[in-house]
Enzyme design. Structure first.
Site, mmCIF file in Angstrom:
data_model
loop_
_atom_site.group_PDB
_atom_site.id
_atom_site.type_symbol
_atom_site.label_atom_id
_atom_site.label_comp_id
_atom_site.label_asym_id
_atom_site.label_seq_id
_atom_site.Cartn_x
_atom_site.Cartn_y
_atom_site.Cartn_z
ATOM 1 N N THR A 360 0.847 -1.193 0.000
ATOM 2 C CA THR A 360 0.000 0.000 0.000
ATOM 3 C C THR A 360 0.881 1.241 0.000
ATOM 4 O O THR A 360 1.902 1.285 0.682
ATOM 5 C CB THR A 360 -0.912 0.011 1.244
ATOM 6 O OG1 THR A 360 -1.685 -1.189 1.263
ATOM 7 C CG2 THR A 360 -1.837 1.210 1.226
ATOM 8 N N ASP A 472 7.579 -5.407 -14.048
ATOM 9 C CA ASP A 472 6.136 -5.197 -13.880
ATOM 10 C C ASP A 472 5.719 -3.882 -14.528
ATOM 11 O O ASP A 472 5.024 -3.055 -13.922
ATOM 12 C CB ASP A 472 5.766 -5.201 -12.396
ATOM 13 C CG ASP A 472 4.269 -5.425 -12.176
ATOM 14 O OD1 ASP A 472 3.599 -5.889 -13.116
ATOM 15 O OD2 ASP A 472 3.781 -5.144 -11.076
#
Length: 663
Positions: A360, A472
């Site tokens: 997060t 990614d």
């Protein structure tokens, strides 16, 4: 030793002061003459066991075989807990596992109850695609679990067991419907799986395999009902409105503890629910000593815990590197846990910028006024600590205008925290897929962003002291600054390779829709794997469509597969975004399309390097004239291709931006 001596003295005081007489009132939860428990569940007013014990029929609880049920609801829902502070009641709700048709939730339309946004999560388990919709059929949110086993992205039902995804609901709901699509409905024979709205605390504790899940309902009190309630003298009566997602609101009331009194037991919704406590001077003194000792013990434990975390998270490895090369580590700033807690208001939910597969991200402000992004990882892999510390040290030295600058880290918490510069204008994903007609994304901006990202990846691959593979690349990991310049971010899965290495063998990690099929088959990640992922981003910029669509099936679900098929059939212009077609020439668009096609080549050796990609994009971008107005002749040229599309095919459902696959 000092701590032990303090504790010994404290015990002596406890023995002396325990003889002091105190008078304490018994807390009260239910109305006079009413039971306050059913089985092991507490039922506080305004709920009540029996009709005369609740504020109205909706709050009446029937105790059947030591299990409490809300008898006015159809079906009767079993109560597992009531939270007076959050004004929620947690109930057992049927889990949804029907993949054959649209399934509706329990309708709370005429009741004072609503599905709580803050206390629930939307969770899907197993090999399913779950979409939550409102009564009008509009998509509220979605969750997607799957795996792939070849370059055509066929679902592998043998690799889906135990996988789950989670997301939040956008607002408070009275009812919803859900579409579940499992392997069975996609042509396989595996069981469907489950999807449900589940209470946050229950989800943390773990969801059982039963047919019911715990769901939290927000309860409201009308003006008429609230006027019947006399709050305790130690509580304040507050009127407020509960906002719904459709622009409407529902008036409600609440009895909340006053600043004058903060007991831990009792019911503020009863006039005599919170009685005062008569305490002697000796007990007050004892309480003060207890508090002082508690703070002393807590401070000592916190210091020891921070040291333990610092050691576990690689702090000793960082010190070793500092001894070996002080100039290298001097650029890596170590933040304390207290600094970052203060910067984020103790990691307040209001500071969350985004959630991903790796963790997060919070927005914070340091004491010197700098605005930063702080990433809190989900887990720590102790076997990869040396690699993590090496990455922190080297990434802190990466200095490229299109790469998010890593400022430092904190190793004093249960998981490492990474601190980087804050980028204000969100992600490229949001800019592409959430743009409005009043603020369209021009072709020049798309070409500029693509060129900047390609240049950043080329720098990471070949210009740093040790080559960096991102692993990614996707539109959610590309940020836009105040001037809409691209910034490559999120190096949570990145890896460094030595100069003489040609590939990196790892567990397969990446995001469905962007994952290099060659890497997925071989588990060998090369710089060309980043090139493939960039190719998908480039196609997203050209088409304005998402990498994975929920409204299509088979190969059409993958944007890369659709694009390659359109190229092979000579109709690629038909899937381009309208703004791209209006502003670009045929030569420009076909040049970029051909470059994307080369990036998406299944054979990595046949893909260009990121440096070659950057050069070609820069050539197209510099030759493009943003102010040029295309002629009617061009519109006629595209008319036939555009007529092949239906508007339904151009829309796609919002997926959670965190569809990570880990083998």
């Amino acid at each position: 030793m000092k701590l032990f001596q303090s504790y010994h003295h404290f015990l002596l005081l406890v023995i002396l002061l325990s003889l002091t007489t105190t008078s304490v009132a018994v807390p009260k939860y239910a109305k006079t003459g009413c039971k306050d428990t059913c089985g092991n569940v507490s039922i506080p007013f305004p709920f009540g066991i029996g009709g005369n014990c609740s504020v109205n029929k909706w709050y009446t609880v029937e105790c059947n075989s030591s299990k409490p049920y809300l008898s006015a609801l159809i079906p009767h829902l079993e109560v597992v807990g009531v939270d007076l502070e959050n004004q929620t009641v947690t109930v057992n709700m049927p889990a949804i596992s029907n993949c054959s048709s649209q399934t509706k939730s329990v309708d709370l339309g005429t009741t004072p109850f609503m599905y709580s946004k803050s206390q629930n999560k939307f969770v899907a388990q197993g090999c399913v695609l779950a979409v939550m919709m409102d009564n009008n059929g509009s998509v509220l949110t979605g969750c997607y679990n799957t795996s792939i086993n070849d370059t055509t992205y066929v679902i592998d039902r043998n690799k889906c067991s135990g996988i789950s995804c989670e997301t939040t609901i956008p607002h408070i709901l009275k009812s919803y419907s859900m579409n579940l699509m499992g392997l069975k409905s996609l042509g396989g024979d595996a069981p469907c799986g489950f999807a449900h709205l589940v209470d946050r605390n229950s989800y943390v504790e773990g969801i059982s395999s039963s047919n019911y899940v715990k769901t939290s309902l927000l309860w409201t009190l009308s003006r008429h009902d609230f006027d019947q309630i006399r709050c305790s003298d130690y509580a304040d009566a507050i009127h407020f409105s509960v906002k719904l997602g459709n622009g409407n609101s529902i008036p409600s009331g609440k009895c909340t503890l006053s600043y004058r009194y903060t007991p831990t037991l009792g019911n503020p919704y009863l006039e005599d629910g919170l009685e005062g406590v008569s305490i002697s001077t000796g007990v007050l003194f004892l309480a003060a000593l207890t508090y002082i000792l508690y703070k002393l013990i807590k401070k000592t434990k916190d210091r020891r815990r921070r040291k333990r975390f610092f050691k576990r998270n690689g702090g000793l490895l960082l010190k070793q590197q500092e001894e070996a090369d002080p100039s290298l580590v001097d650029q890596t700033m170590l933040f304390t846990s207290r600094q970052l807690e203060k910067a984020t208001d103790n990691f307040n939910e209001n500071r969350v910028l985004g959630r991903g597969g790796q963790g997060t991200v919070y927005k914070g402000m340091l004491v010197d006024g700098r605005i930063v992004a702080i990433k809190k990882s989900k887990i720590v892999d102790e076997s990869q600590l040396e690699q993590f510390i090496n990455e922190v040290v080297i990434l802190s030295q990466v200095n490229h205008r299109n790469v998010v600058k890593l400022l430092g880290c904190c190793l004093e918490t249960d998981v490492p925290l990474l601190v980087s510069e804050f980028i204000p204008n969100g992600t490229l994903y949001d800019r592409i897929h959430c743009e409005t007609d009043e603020d369209p994304m021009s072709l020049n901006m798309r070409l500029q962003i693509a060129t900047e990202v390609a240049g950043a990846l080329a720098y990471l691959h070949s210009a740093t002291s040790i080559p960096v593979y991102h692993r990614d690349i996707k539109t959610t990991n590309i940020l836009l600054d105040d001037k809409y310049r691209a910034k490559v971010s999120d190096f949570g899965t990145s890896r460094f390779v030595s100069i003489d290495q040609t590939h990196l063998t790892t567990l397969v990690k990446g995001t469905f829709g962007y994952l290099d099929p060659e890497y997925f088959q071989s588990s060998q990640f090369t710089e060309k794997s980043d090139v493939y992922s960039f190719g998908v981003v480039l196609v997203e910029l050209l088409t304005g469509e998402r990498a994975i669509s929920l409204t299509r099936f088979g190969e059409n679900r993958s944007l890369a597969a659709r694009f390659m098929l359109a190229m092979e059939e000579g109709r690629v212009m038909s899937i381009f975004d309208g703004m791209v077609i209006r502003e670009g020439t045929s030569d420009e668009l076909l040049a970029v399309a051909n470059l994307a096609m080369r990036c998406l080549n299944f054979n990595g050796k046949n893909r260009p390097t990121m440096k070659e990609v950057a050069v070609e994009l820069e050539t197209v971008r510099t030759s493009h004239i943003p102010s040029a107005v295309q002629t009617n002749t061009k519109a006629v040229t595209y008319e036939h291709e555009l007529s092949m599309l239906s508007y339904g095919e151009l829309t796609s459902t919002i997926l959670s931006s965190d569809e990570n696959i880990t083998q």
